[in-house]
Write a protein that holds these residues in place. Structure first.
Motif, mmCIF file in Angstrom:
data_model
loop_
_atom_site.group_PDB
_atom_site.id
_atom_site.type_symbol
_atom_site.label_atom_id
_atom_site.label_comp_id
_atom_site.label_asym_id
_atom_site.label_seq_id
_atom_site.Cartn_x
_atom_site.Cartn_y
_atom_site.Cartn_z
ATOM 1 N N LYS A 16 0.853 -1.187 0.000
ATOM 2 C CA LYS A 16 0.000 0.000 0.000
ATOM 3 C C LYS A 16 0.886 1.232 0.000
ATOM 4 O O LYS A 16 1.884 1.289 0.713
ATOM 5 C CB LYS A 16 -0.915 0.011 1.231
ATOM 6 N N GLU A 17 0.508 2.198 -0.814
ATOM 7 C CA GLU A 17 1.297 3.424 -0.884
ATOM 8 C C GLU A 17 1.340 4.115 0.471
ATOM 9 O O GLU A 17 0.358 4.149 1.203
ATOM 10 C CB GLU A 17 0.688 4.380 -1.902
ATOM 11 N N PRO A 34 4.519 -0.458 1.675
ATOM 12 C CA PRO A 34 4.454 -0.718 0.231
ATOM 13 C C PRO A 34 5.011 -2.074 -0.181
ATOM 14 O O PRO A 34 4.572 -2.640 -1.176
ATOM 15 C CB PRO A 34 5.283 0.424 -0.363
ATOM 16 N N HIS A 115 0.673 5.526 -13.036
ATOM 17 C CA HIS A 115 0.731 5.261 -11.595
ATOM 18 C C HIS A 115 -0.395 4.326 -11.164
ATOM 19 O O HIS A 115 -0.163 3.351 -10.432
ATOM 20 C CB HIS A 115 0.643 6.578 -10.827
ATOM 21 N N GLU A 116 -1.621 4.598 -11.620
ATOM 22 C CA GLU A 116 -2.758 3.789 -11.211
ATOM 23 C C GLU A 116 -2.703 2.390 -11.824
ATOM 24 O O GLU A 116 -3.092 1.412 -11.176
ATOM 25 C CB GLU A 116 -4.069 4.487 -11.589
ATOM 26 N N ARG A 119 -0.171 0.493 -9.752
ATOM 27 C CA ARG A 119 -0.732 0.191 -8.426
ATOM 28 C C ARG A 119 -1.738 -0.953 -8.506
ATOM 29 O O ARG A 119 -1.694 -1.907 -7.710
ATOM 30 C CB ARG A 119 -1.421 1.427 -7.851
ATOM 31 N N GLN A 123 -0.527 -4.354 -6.856
ATOM 32 C CA GLN A 123 -1.054 -4.460 -5.495
ATOM 33 C C GLN A 123 -2.425 -5.128 -5.452
ATOM 34 O O GLN A 123 -2.615 -6.123 -4.756
ATOM 35 C CB GLN A 123 -1.125 -3.073 -4.852
#
Length: 226
Positions: A16-17, A34, A115-116, A119, A123
């Motif tokens: 997780k960021e 992270p 970025h998304e 992620r 993740q």
């Protein structure tokens, strides 16, 4: 899934960021969330104690493919235009048996989308991500570039099939720059921006991609037909 005694957990996210230095950072002097944080859904409750054994187990029943939907639109993100494509895509996925774990509405542009995508793939690890918008000729239409930037492998056949089918409807389909790729175990497909075109292009691949998603997941091992 993780089993510990009578407790059964299902992992929903790895890492997780860390946006701010939280209590964990203050205590250990390092941002470990992270790379070491895991998040899980409790399928069967109970008590876990220090020293208990926890085992990773295979799922005993088939489970739905998971998907995420990302809309790229400057006007939509600014609130001056309602996003119609994203909700329609999500609804169709649900009707087809998918679990939609996230719906995002982002402005056009590469940095936020890259970025998304990273992620989500690294993740949340959905089986499928569908983007809508940003595949044309406008200077702000950079969805394909962002998608290719995060890709491990390309799957050109899906985008080619969508263009071929759309060409039977409008010659402007040849102007689409949509791509389809794989990152990790996630398939990413770019869709056009209009709701009508999204539904038409989903018609092309919805019946076919479950086999590919099964191969990525490891639940399908043979492409040959009898």
């Amino acid at each position: 899934q993780l089993q510990c005694g009578e407790v059964l957990l299902e992992i929903t996210q790895i890492g997780k960021e860390c946006h701010t230095h939280c209590a964990i950072y203050q205590r250990v002097g390092d941002c470990i969330m992270p790379r070491e944080g895991v998040f899980a859904r409790v399928l069967r409750g109970g008590t876990i104690r220090v020293g208990d054994d926890m085992q990773c187990i295979a799922r005993t029943q088939p489970f739905a493919f998971q998907a995420a939907v990302i809309t790229l639109s400057d006007a939509g993100a600014a609130g001056t235009r309602k996003d119609k494509s994203g909700p329609m895509i999500a609804q169709r996925l649900r009707e087809s048996g998918y679990t939609v774990i996230e719906q995002l509405l982002l402005p056009d542009g590469r940095e936020r989308l890259e970025h998304e995508l990273v992620r989500l793939c690294d993740q949340r690890q959905p089986d499928l991500i569908l983007t809508t918008g940003g595949t044309g000729f406008s200077q702000r239409d950079v969805t394909p570039e962002a998608t290719l930037a995060v890709a491990d492998r390309q799957v050109p056949g899906i985008a080619e099939a969508m263009r071929a089918a759309s060409m039977q409807i409008t010659k402007r389909a040849m102007l689409s720059r949509a791509v389809s790729v794989i990152r990790g175990r996630t398939l990413i497909i770019n869709l056009p921006g209009s709701p009508k075109a999204c539904m038409e292009t989903m018609d092309v691949f919805m019946d076919t991609i479950p086999h590919g998603l099964g191969l990525l997941r490891g639940t399908v091992h043979d492409c040959a037909r009898a």
